[in-house]
Write a protein that holds these residues in place. Structure first.
Motif, short mmCIF file in Angstrom:
data_model
loop_
_atom_site.label_atom_id
_atom_site.label_comp_id
_atom_site.label_asym_id
_atom_site.label_seq_id
_atom_site.Cartn_x
_atom_site.Cartn_y
_atom_site.Cartn_z
N LEU A 1 -34.50 -18.02 13.91
CA LEU A 1 -35.47 -16.70 13.81
C LEU A 1 -36.55 -17.23 12.88
CD1 LEU A 1 -34.22 -13.37 12.22
CD2 LEU A 1 -35.05 -13.93 14.34
N PRO A 2 -37.42 -17.89 14.28
CA PRO A 2 -39.19 -18.23 14.23
C PRO A 2 -39.90 -17.51 12.62
CG PRO A 2 -39.41 -16.88 16.03
CD PRO A 2 -38.22 -17.17 15.00
N GLN A 3 -39.51 -16.70 12.52
CA GLN A 3 -40.03 -15.97 10.99
C GLN A 3 -39.48 -16.81 9.91
OE1 GLN A 3 -38.78 -14.13 13.23
NE2 GLN A 3 -39.26 -11.93 13.09
N HIS B 1 -32.42 -7.62 21.58
CA HIS B 1 -31.97 -9.43 21.52
C HIS B 1 -32.39 -9.46 20.29
CE1 HIS B 1 -35.86 -9.11 23.69
NE2 HIS B 1 -35.45 -10.56 23.46
N PHE C 1 -26.92 -8.01 7.57
CA PHE C 1 -28.49 -8.57 7.36
C PHE C 1 -28.17 -9.61 6.35
CE2 PHE C 1 -31.80 -8.37 10.46
CZ PHE C 1 -31.07 -7.15 11.29
N GLU D 1 -52.67 -8.81 22.25
CA GLU D 1 -51.88 -8.11 22.91
C GLU D 1 -52.00 -7.97 24.49
OE1 GLU D 1 -50.38 -4.68 20.45
OE2 GLU D 1 -52.23 -4.59 20.04
N GLU E 1 -37.59 -3.60 6.66
CA GLU E 1 -38.04 -3.11 7.49
C GLU E 1 -37.89 -1.21 8.05
OE1 GLU E 1 -39.71 -5.00 9.91
OE2 GLU E 1 -39.68 -4.42 11.34
N LYS E 2 -37.40 -1.20 7.26
CA LYS E 2 -37.56 0.35 6.90
C LYS E 2 -38.28 0.99 7.20
CE LYS E 2 -32.77 1.38 8.52
NZ LYS E 2 -31.93 0.28 8.93
N ARG F 1 -47.17 -18.35 13.41
CA ARG F 1 -46.90 -19.13 12.51
C ARG F 1 -46.49 -20.62 12.32
NH1 ARG F 1 -44.91 -18.76 7.05
NH2 ARG F 1 -42.60 -18.18 7.68
N VAL G 1 -25.68 -1.75 8.43
CA VAL G 1 -26.59 -2.67 8.80
C VAL G 1 -27.19 -4.23 7.71
CG1 VAL G 1 -29.37 -0.83 7.97
CG2 VAL G 1 -29.89 -3.06 10.23
N VAL H 1 -34.04 -4.30 15.49
CA VAL H 1 -32.10 -3.85 14.41
C VAL H 1 -32.83 -3.71 13.22
CG1 VAL H 1 -29.81 -4.69 13.68
CG2 VAL H 1 -31.13 -4.88 16.30
N ALA H 2 -33.35 -4.40 12.72
CA ALA H 2 -33.33 -4.10 11.10
C ALA H 2 -34.88 -2.89 10.83
CB ALA H 2 -34.53 -5.08 10.34
N ASN H 3 -35.30 -2.37 11.94
CA ASN H 3 -35.84 -1.38 11.86
C ASN H 3 -35.94 0.18 11.71
OD1 ASN H 3 -37.54 0.59 12.61
ND2 ASN H 3 -39.57 -0.27 12.43
N VAL H 4 -34.40 -0.22 13.25
CA VAL H 4 -33.85 1.30 13.57
C VAL H 4 -32.34 1.44 12.78
CG1 VAL H 4 -35.60 1.36 15.40
CG2 VAL H 4 -33.14 0.36 15.29
N ALA H 5 -31.77 0.26 12.68
CA ALA H 5 -30.28 0.90 12.75
C ALA H 5 -29.71 1.23 11.81
CB ALA H 5 -29.43 -0.46 13.47
N VAL I 1 -43.42 -0.72 17.54
CA VAL I 1 -43.87 -0.29 16.08
C VAL I 1 -43.36 1.34 16.19
CG1 VAL I 1 -44.47 0.16 13.93
CG2 VAL I 1 -44.67 -2.63 15.21
N LEU J 1 -33.65 -9.31 16.56
CA LEU J 1 -33.13 -8.73 14.59
C LEU J 1 -34.24 -7.63 14.54
CD1 LEU J 1 -31.45 -12.07 14.83
CD2 LEU J 1 -30.60 -9.50 14.56
N GLY J 2 -35.10 -8.06 14.48
CA GLY J 2 -36.47 -7.26 13.66
C GLY J 2 -36.46 -5.98 13.98
N PRO K 1 -42.22 -7.98 13.11
CA PRO K 1 -40.78 -7.84 13.24
C PRO K 1 -40.23 -8.47 11.55
CG PRO K 1 -40.49 -8.52 15.37
CD PRO K 1 -41.87 -8.78 14.85
N MET K 2 -39.62 -7.76 10.46
CA MET K 2 -39.17 -8.76 9.93
C MET K 2 -37.24 -8.32 9.68
SD MET K 2 -41.47 -10.39 8.43
CE MET K 2 -40.98 -11.83 7.43
N PRO K 3 -36.86 -9.70 9.90
CA PRO K 3 -35.42 -9.71 9.72
C PRO K 3 -34.86 -9.23 8.57
CG PRO K 3 -35.98 -11.71 9.48
CD PRO K 3 -37.20 -10.98 9.19
N VAL L 1 -46.66 -6.01 20.42
CA VAL L 1 -45.71 -5.42 19.05
C VAL L 1 -46.31 -4.05 17.75
CG1 VAL L 1 -45.24 -8.08 18.32
CG2 VAL L 1 -47.60 -7.55 18.78
N PRO M 1 -33.55 -5.12 6.90
CA PRO M 1 -33.44 -3.56 6.90
C PRO M 1 -33.62 -3.19 6.12
CG PRO M 1 -31.55 -4.50 6.83
CD PRO M 1 -32.07 -5.73 6.82
N ALA N 1 -47.75 -5.71 12.08
CA ALA N 1 -46.61 -5.21 13.09
C ALA N 1 -45.02 -6.39 13.57
CB ALA N 1 -46.79 -5.34 14.94
#
Lengths: 358, 323
Positions: free
Chosen positions: A262-264, A217, A247, B47, B266-267, B219, A243, A222-226, A195, A219-220, B259-261, A191, B263, B257
């Motif tokens: 999503l488990p988050q 697959h 979302f 990791e 996350e950005k 978690r 994006v 996707v949120a980061n880059v798209a 990043v 979504l984290g 990832p959060m859904p 992970v 944008p 690190a």
């Protein structure tokens, strides 16, 4: 949004695979415009067709597969008409490059890193070996390999997973492609490395100005880059938009389901939301909406007639009958309502995912 | 908060695991020391190359301990033990693997895959009893008895992982070592497998060692979490506690690190990079010590003072937020 120039335009693509005596329709009439310099993410489960679809851009379908309908326009050519490796010369690996999931399988284990980069450079440019080596070392430095000149003659096994993926990126970018296809580029990585790799691709994109297509697959990611997202299910794009639209204002029940599981977003002690049933078999003709059998909000018409794309905004379209004016009003699941507020709370002081920066 | 009245099921006591590499010793696990309580889900997060799988394999008696010992229900199970005890351990501690496709024999029917453990240990009275057990195991993971004549390739990834769970459950284990059981699965299927694991925990009081590489899943599923880095456990705490008071810089790096859904969030995200070489490692040798009840951190006295100061600030902040 201002009028943007489409760099690649796929229209009504249909892809079939011959498996023993029957045909499997992997892609069912998908259209997509890619704009110059944007990052488009295709998200979906395994078997949804996301990899197959982008493989048509580089003519890399497995030998039992073929494009049976549609066109892909790129720089005045129809890519679906290209057949032989000679036809593809100058496009595949040059103007449209791909990064794959596993850096170990995309590098040759018994050749040095340096020779694998220079091979690509000399194949596409007419320059001397000396010059190619200089370019290769320059590229290695650019993708963040420290002491690049010393590591030029090392083998892939001497590199860590993250470093290997950096080399794969260097090779893919060595010919200054117009489009870079990233097929699950970070799935095999840790992970924290993920990043860093995503950040590297973004920086290189700014610098070299290419269009990036992510297949993932996650979504984290996707949120980061798209900039824009297409959601694929059963061989079709079922929803696409910016994006933020995907979302914060998703409209297709499948997009709802993906986000909700999503488990988050899960609460401990309660079951996570999950999608019942299995994806449709692509051997049979699909009637109506492919997601209907697994969709708790399915209407009668979903089982009878395929929904068209309904417009939500100028940039956001979804292929679901729920958007028909005659359809009953259905709210998205509670767990993804006010998504931004919820996640803001989680990542702010006092939240579970709050991180202090020094 | 306190774990004093909980029954310890498994103890990993000061375990070192080393591999010989062309005469050089490589210490994959350094002084691992933790207890797993009965009925809990204990997560080991780190990791690749951190040694988390190696610890899991040592518990299953696949890797040998170089130093220290592993105790299961009061009995040592590492090193040389009697054949009878060995059999008992193999039966009571089962494993679920990452890749369900690779862990099932593709030439055997589901019935055989699930029954294999029963055959090996003669855990059935007669054929009818065995079939009843297989049917029950299949039903308990949400598959149908008629699925048992099929082959692994006829199933989806999520279904295969459920077969993997059924195969472990039929042995009536007390501890399951789940090594990244959902990493190879699609998002929608992950949720099913996690729910299923929780169901068995509640219904049968099953205990899990859940090995994972990212904190977001943990978690949701774990009661307690150990963070491991380069073979060394750097922080252990209850799940809530760890997310509320993450102290070790490596834990914080992992947390940053996730990832959060979202944008917008996350950005803007900045990774906290953990670089051991840049840390001040002066002072006496660090050890794992308790900083809050049940919350352990790998530190020496100087670092401990720093962590304590940091903790006080965090506690005040949480108070101010009214928690």
């Amino acid at each position: 949004m201002e009028e943007r120039k489409a760099i690649l335009s796929a229209k009504d693509i249909e892809v079939k695979f011959r498996v023993r005596d029957s045909y499997l329709t992997a892609i069912r009439n998908v259209s997509l415009d890619l704009y110059d310099g944007e990052t488009f993410a295709i998200v979906g489960e395994s078997g949804s067709g996301k990899s197959v679809f982008t493989k048509t851009f580089t003519g890399m379908l497995e030998s039992n597969g073929s494009i049976t309908n549609g066109s892909i326009e790129f720089e005045g050519k129809d890519l679906t008409k290209l057949v032989t490796d000679k036809d593809w010369e100058g496009i595949r690996g040059a103007k449209i490059s791909t990064i794959f999931q596993d850096p170990m399988t995309s590098l040759n284990p018994i050749r040095t890193i340096g020779s694998q980069i220079t091979e690509v450079i000399t194949k596409h440019q007419k320059i001397s070996g000396e010059e190619a080596k200089k370019q290769a070392i320059d590229l290695m430095e650019r993708v963040g390999i420290k002491g690049a000149a010393d590591r030029f003659d090392e083998y892939p096994f001497q590199y860590s997973g993250g470093m290997r993926q950096r080399i794969v990126i260097a090779i893919a970018l060595s010919c200054h492609p117009k489009i870079l296809i990233c097929d699950e580029p970070t799935t095999a990585l840790d992970v924290t490395i993920q990043v860093q790799i995503l950040k590297l691709i973004k920086e290189l994109q700014q610098e070299l100005h290419f269009t990036a297509v992510y297949i993932t697959h996650d979504l984290g990611v996707v949120a980061n880059v798209a900039d824009r997202v297409g959601v694929m299910y059963g061989g079709q794009i079922v929803e696409f938009g910016t994006v933020e639209e995907i979302f914060y204002d998703p409209r297709h029940p499948y997009t709802w389901a993906l986000l909700s599981s999503l488990p988050q977003l899960g609460t401990k002690g309660q079951d996570l939301y999950y999608i019942t049933g299995t994806p449709p078999s692509l051997y049979n003709k699909i009637k109506g909406d492919a997601f209907a059998p697994r969709n708790e909000h399915a209407l009668k018409i979903d089982f009878e007639q395929e929904p068209p794309f309904f417009k939500v905004t100028d940039t956001h379209y979804a292929k679901t009958w729920l958007l028909d004016p005659r359809a009953p009003k259905v709210e998205k699941p509670e767990v993804i309502q006010n998504l931004h507020e919820k996640i803001l709370k989680m990542t702010s002081k006092g939240g579970a995912f709050y991180v202090e920066h020094e | 908060m306190s774990n004093t009245n909980k029954e310890v099921l498994l103890s990993v006591k000061h375990v070192d695991i080393a591999f010989n590499n062309e005469g050089k010793k490589f210490r994959a696990v350094k002084d691992a020391n933790f207890d797993i309580y009965k009925g809990e889900t204990f997560a080991l997060v780190g990791e690749s190359g951190s040694g988390k799988t190696t610890i899991g394999r040592a518990i299953l008696r696949i890797n040998e301990c170089d130093k220290g010992e592993i105790v299961f229900k009061g009995k040592r199970i590492s090193g040389k033990i009697s054949k009878e005890e060995d059999t008992n351990v193999i039966r009571s501690i089962q494993m679920i693997f990452q890749d369900p496709a690779a862990s099932l024999n593709e030439r055997a029917t589901i019935e055989y895959c699930i029954s294999e453990g029963l055959y090996n240990f003669h855990l059935y009275k007669d054929e009818a009893d065995r079939i009843t057990k297989v049917d029950q195991a299949l039903t308990s993971v949400g598959l149908l008895p008629e699925h048992k004549s099929r082959y692994p390739h006829e199933f989806s990834g999520g279904q295969r992982q459920r077969v993997g769970i059924a195969r472990a459950m039929i042995m009536e284990p007390e501890l399951i070592v789940a090594d990244e059981p959902i990493s190879a699965l699609d998002v929608s299927i992950r949720a099913q497998v996690l729910n299923l694991m929780n169901k068995f925990k509640e219904e049968k009081g099953l205990t899990y060692l859940f090995i994972a590489h990212d904190l977001s899943v943990v978690r949701f599923i774990a009661d307690r979490i150990a963070v491991i880095h380069h073979g060394r456990i750097v922080e252990i705490a209850e799940s809530e506690e760890l997310f509320r008071y993450p102290l070790h810089p490596y834990t914080i790096s992992l947390l940053s690190a996730v990832p959060m859904p979202d944008p917008q969030i996350e950005k803007k995200k900045e990774l906290v990079v953990y670089d051991e070489l840049k840390r001040d490692l002066s002072g006496p040798k660090p050890v794992l010590q308790e900083i809050r009840p049940g919350h352990f951190i790998f530190a020496n006295d100087r670092e401990m003072a720093e962590y304590e100061a940091k903790l006080q600030v965090m506690e005040k902040e949480h108070e101010a937020l009214g928690e």
